[in-house]
Motif scaffolding. Structure first.
Motif, PDB file in Angstrom:
ATOM      1  N   THR A   1     -23.921  55.097 -10.272  1.00 35.19           N
ATOM      2  CA  THR A   1     -24.260  54.201  -9.165  1.00 35.19           C
ATOM      3  C   THR A   1     -23.329  52.995  -9.150  1.00 35.19           C
ATOM      4  O   THR A   1     -22.869  52.562  -8.095  1.00 35.19           O
ATOM      5  N   GLU A   2     -23.013  52.477 -10.327  1.00 33.43           N
ATOM      6  CA  GLU A   2     -22.040  51.381 -10.414  1.00 33.43           C
ATOM      7  C   GLU A   2     -20.677  51.832  -9.884  1.00 33.43           C
ATOM      8  O   GLU A   2     -20.005  51.101  -9.158  1.00 33.43           O
ATOM      9  N   LEU A   3     -20.274  53.025 -10.231  1.00 34.77           N
ATOM     10  CA  LEU A   3     -19.009  53.576  -9.756  1.00 34.77           C
ATOM     11  C   LEU A   3     -19.013  53.708  -8.231  1.00 34.77           C
ATOM     12  O   LEU A   3     -18.033  53.377  -7.559  1.00 34.77           O
ATOM     13  N   ALA A   4     -20.131  54.154  -7.684  1.00 27.93           N
ATOM     14  CA  ALA A   4     -20.236  54.315  -6.229  1.00 27.93           C
ATOM     15  C   ALA A   4     -20.085  52.988  -5.502  1.00 27.93           C
ATOM     16  O   ALA A   4     -19.573  52.950  -4.375  1.00 27.93           O
ATOM     17  N   GLN A   5     -20.494  51.894  -6.129  1.00 26.98           N
ATOM     18  CA  GLN A   5     -20.439  50.581  -5.469  1.00 26.98           C
ATOM     19  C   GLN A   5     -19.030  50.149  -5.093  1.00 26.98           C
ATOM     20  O   GLN A   5     -18.858  49.353  -4.174  1.00 26.98           O
TER      21      GLN A   5
ATOM     22  N   VAL B   1     -21.878  62.455 -21.978  1.00 26.18           N
ATOM     23  CA  VAL B   1     -22.988  61.520 -21.782  1.00 26.18           C
ATOM     24  C   VAL B   1     -23.631  61.215 -23.129  1.00 26.18           C
ATOM     25  O   VAL B   1     -23.530  62.013 -24.061  1.00 26.18           O
ATOM     26  N   PRO B   2     -24.324  60.096 -23.233  1.00 20.98           N
ATOM     27  CA  PRO B   2     -24.965  59.777 -24.508  1.00 20.98           C
ATOM     28  C   PRO B   2     -26.194  60.642 -24.814  1.00 20.98           C
ATOM     29  O   PRO B   2     -26.544  60.812 -25.978  1.00 20.98           O
ATOM     30  N   TYR B   3     -26.818  61.195 -23.789  1.00 21.41           N
ATOM     31  CA  TYR B   3     -28.016  62.007 -24.002  1.00 21.41           C
ATOM     32  C   TYR B   3     -27.851  63.361 -23.316  1.00 21.41           C
ATOM     33  O   TYR B   3     -28.394  63.597 -22.230  1.00 21.41           O
ATOM     34  N   PRO B   4     -27.075  64.267 -23.935  1.00 27.53           N
ATOM     35  CA  PRO B   4     -26.835  65.583 -23.340  1.00 27.53           C
ATOM     36  C   PRO B   4     -28.155  66.310 -23.048  1.00 27.53           C
ATOM     37  O   PRO B   4     -29.111  66.217 -23.819  1.00 27.53           O
ATOM     38  N   GLY B   5     -28.171  66.986 -21.923  1.00 27.64           N
ATOM     39  CA  GLY B   5     -29.377  67.687 -21.505  1.00 27.64           C
ATOM     40  C   GLY B   5     -30.313  66.806 -20.690  1.00 27.64           C
ATOM     41  O   GLY B   5     -31.282  67.292 -20.122  1.00 27.64           O
ATOM     42  N   PHE B   6     -30.020  65.521 -20.629  1.00 29.05           N
ATOM     43  CA  PHE B   6     -30.840  64.583 -19.866  1.00 29.05           C
ATOM     44  C   PHE B   6     -29.966  63.844 -18.847  1.00 29.05           C
ATOM     45  O   PHE B   6     -30.148  63.996 -17.639  1.00 29.05           O
ATOM     46  N   CYS B   7     -29.003  63.053 -19.351  1.00 31.01           N
ATOM     47  CA  CYS B   7     -28.109  62.309 -18.456  1.00 31.01           C
ATOM     48  C   CYS B   7     -27.381  63.242 -17.488  1.00 31.01           C
ATOM     49  O   CYS B   7     -27.199  62.903 -16.315  1.00 31.01           O
ATOM     50  N   ASP B   8     -26.957  64.373 -17.975  1.00 32.17           N
ATOM     51  CA  ASP B   8     -26.102  65.264 -17.200  1.00 32.17           C
ATOM     52  C   ASP B   8     -26.861  66.133 -16.197  1.00 32.17           C
ATOM     53  O   ASP B   8     -26.296  67.055 -15.620  1.00 32.17           O
ATOM     54  N   THR B   9     -28.125  65.805 -15.941  1.00 35.20           N
ATOM     55  CA  THR B   9     -28.896  66.555 -14.954  1.00 35.20           C
ATOM     56  C   THR B   9     -29.030  65.807 -13.625  1.00 35.20           C
ATOM     57  O   THR B   9     -29.606  66.324 -12.683  1.00 35.20           O
ATOM     58  N   ILE B  10     -28.487  64.596 -13.529  1.00 35.88           N
ATOM     59  CA  ILE B  10     -28.690  63.731 -12.361  1.00 35.88           C
ATOM     60  C   ILE B  10     -27.725  64.027 -11.205  1.00 35.88           C
ATOM     61  O   ILE B  10     -27.932  63.563 -10.090  1.00 35.88           O
ATOM     62  N   GLY B  11     -26.695  64.798 -11.441  1.00 40.03           N
ATOM     63  CA  GLY B  11     -25.673  65.043 -10.421  1.00 40.03           C
ATOM     64  C   GLY B  11     -26.197  65.318  -9.022  1.00 40.03           C
ATOM     65  O   GLY B  11     -25.756  64.694  -8.047  1.00 40.03           O
ATOM     66  N   PRO B  12     -27.129  66.249  -8.850  1.00 37.17           N
ATOM     67  CA  PRO B  12     -27.603  66.567  -7.496  1.00 37.17           C
ATOM     68  C   PRO B  12     -28.220  65.382  -6.747  1.00 37.17           C
ATOM     69  O   PRO B  12     -28.216  65.362  -5.515  1.00 37.17           O
TER      70      PRO B  12
ATOM     71  N   LEU C   1     -30.652  55.224  -5.030  1.00 43.72           N
ATOM     72  CA  LEU C   1     -30.291  55.699  -6.368  1.00 43.72           C
ATOM     73  C   LEU C   1     -30.441  54.654  -7.472  1.00 43.72           C
ATOM     74  O   LEU C   1     -29.850  54.790  -8.534  1.00 43.72           O
ATOM     75  N   HIS C   2     -31.219  53.647  -7.252  1.00 41.78           N
ATOM     76  CA  HIS C   2     -31.359  52.627  -8.292  1.00 41.78           C
ATOM     77  C   HIS C   2     -32.442  53.033  -9.288  1.00 41.78           C
ATOM     78  O   HIS C   2     -33.291  53.873  -9.008  1.00 41.78           O
ATOM     79  N   GLY C   3     -32.345  52.489 -10.483  1.00 41.24           N
ATOM     80  CA  GLY C   3     -33.329  52.784 -11.522  1.00 41.24           C
ATOM     81  C   GLY C   3     -33.321  54.244 -11.924  1.00 41.24           C
ATOM     82  O   GLY C   3     -32.264  54.859 -12.066  1.00 41.24           O
ATOM     83  N   ILE C   4     -34.497  54.817 -12.077  1.00 42.87           N
ATOM     84  CA  ILE C   4     -34.606  56.187 -12.565  1.00 42.87           C
ATOM     85  C   ILE C   4     -34.218  57.236 -11.527  1.00 42.87           C
ATOM     86  O   ILE C   4     -34.135  58.419 -11.841  1.00 42.87           O
ATOM     87  N   ALA C   5     -33.937  56.810 -10.296  1.00 41.43           N
ATOM     88  CA  ALA C   5     -33.517  57.754  -9.255  1.00 41.43           C
ATOM     89  C   ALA C   5     -32.053  58.169  -9.418  1.00 41.43           C
ATOM     90  O   ALA C   5     -31.608  59.120  -8.781  1.00 41.43           O
ATOM     91  N   GLY C   6     -31.313  57.435 -10.251  1.00 40.54           N
ATOM     92  CA  GLY C   6     -29.893  57.735 -10.421  1.00 40.54           C
ATOM     93  C   GLY C   6     -29.429  57.418 -11.831  1.00 40.54           C
ATOM     94  O   GLY C   6     -30.224  57.157 -12.723  1.00 40.54           O
TER      95      GLY C   6
END
Length: 187
Positions: free
Chosen positions: A125-129, A82-93, A115-120
């Motif tokens: 989310t694009e991949l899920a679409q 991820v571009p921002y380790p420790g931040f981006c990689d915490t959204i999984g749950p 999951l739009h915006g800051i919720a995901g």
């Protein structure tokens, strides 16, 4: 058939790759494993630091487990790069919020609501679409018949794929040729 020849010399700068694999499980459920990567051809300086050319900026995974009605019974997301380790990689749950949604019944709307915006993560989310159409391809022939069962003297409902795309419109030539009992003639 391929795209036309480019009109100018070009230099590859970025590659986004998306891969979805569907697995039929022994317990009757199905796993859809989706993977997205973004790779730059040149060294890149991000706010979080430099990234070496050829190394993924994004390397993200999403797995949804669905039943035969395409209802999600489990979901997980993992961020390997991820571009921002420790931040981006915490959204999984957060992607567990997909559980209970049906891929064929308002999925994209509900995905955006949950999951739009800051919720995901924008990329997850694009991949899920694109999961609904990947699931349809996985289920075609294996779960749902893709032929006209009339030829086998087995009554059934209109094939699921009819009127879902331009080529398989019930007033068109492909349906007239391959699914003649479902053709709708213009009046």
């Amino acid at each position: 058939m391929s795209l036309s020849t480019p009109v100018s010399r070009r230099a590859l700068r970025h590659t986004r790759a998306i891969d979805i694999q569907a697995f039929k499980r022994d317990d009757g459920l199905w796993d859809l494993d989706a993977h997205i990567t973004d790779i730059k051809e040149n060294d890149t300086l991000l706010a979080s630091g430099p990234r070496v050319a050829g190394q993924p900026l994004h390397d993200l995974w999403l797995r949804v487990t669905v039943d035969r009605q395409l209802t999600i019974v489990a979901a997980e997301a993992v961020s390997s790069a991820v571009p921002y380790p420790g931040f981006c990689d915490t959204i999984g749950p957060a992607y567990e919020a997909l559980v209970g949604l049906n891929l064929m019944k308002g999925f994209r709307h509900e995905l955006k609501q949950r999951l739009h915006g800051i919720a995901g993560c924008t990329h997850l989310t694009e991949l899920a679409q694109i999961l609904p159409t990947a699931a349809v391809q996985a289920f075609a022939s294996d779960v749902w018949p893709t032929h006209d069962a009339a030829s086998a003297h087995v009554p059934h409902d209109k094939p699921f794929q009819l009127d879902k795309c331009h080529a398989l419109r019930t007033d068109g030539g492909a349906v007239a040729q391959f699914y003649p009992r479902w053709v709708v003639k213009e009046s």
